[in-house]
Design an enzyme around this catalytic site. Sequence first.
Site: not given
Length: 313
Positions: A20, A24-26, A145
């Site tokens: 989905v 940022t990290y995965g 963010d």
Amino acid sequence: MDEGVIAVSAMDAFEKLEKVGEGTYGKVYRAREKATGKIVALKKTRLHEDEEGVPSTTLREISILRMLARDPHVVRLMDVKQGLSKEGKTVLYLVFEYMDTDVKKFIRSFRSTGKNIPTQTIKSLMYQLCKGMAFCHGHGILHRDLKPHNLLMDPKTMRLKIADLGLARAFTLPMKKYTHEILTLWYRAPEVLLGATHYSTAVDMWSVGCIFAELVTNQAIFQGDSELQQLLHIFKLFGTPNEEMWPGVSTLKNWHEYPQWKPSTLSSAVPNLDEAGVDLLSKMLQYEPAKRISAKMAMEHPYFDDLPEKSSL
């Protein structure tokens, strides 16, 4: 290893249904917990070979989310599991409650039909956002963010939850120097664009203001495609800042001589917003960070006076 990390293969416990998103990290998957049939969001974080154990960014996110999980407006971290990728690398799965949609998709659905989001819906979503941010800020957490895409919501109940605290960082006074690998440009505060290295909860409140304006008009209020363009969009609406308007602005690292614009009226950018709404928005979109309204004060603003179900939100 963090005490809450359970060394059970995530793939034994969950069935992946679809990808989905890409955080940022995965990667993020919609998945079904086999034991209960419950739908969850799985955030997969790769552990690099050269890292000893779990990346600090992930550990930071886990500890922050655990601390914030008590708030109804922060997405709940239900579990953390370890697994192995096809290549035999260690991966960590953060298991979150699953929410059907997000504010970005919600706005897009109105934009595509040419309709405006009902005023009371905007009020409810904004109140929940301010409440969630007041909770985060009260616990010393900046989100850094905020954008419509990481505000998850349940379209049936209109419950809003703040997600993707991956870049969040606990702040303690005095403000530390921060790197600025943060924020999507459109929601980025002017002090960040101008290279400030000390910033505060006010960076989130600028983003909250941008989201507010977007809920009202179905369009992002400042759509720059570079840091310079983003600044110029802001200057065109509020006037090019100077030392009188914003003390210290000319000492910021990225400050240059910019074209001189005179301020326009904010109400011209949000024509369907009532007077109280424009007043609240103007307090969120102040140039000087110290003058920006806090999330807690925003909740007390007269704009929310006629919101009937405040206590239940």
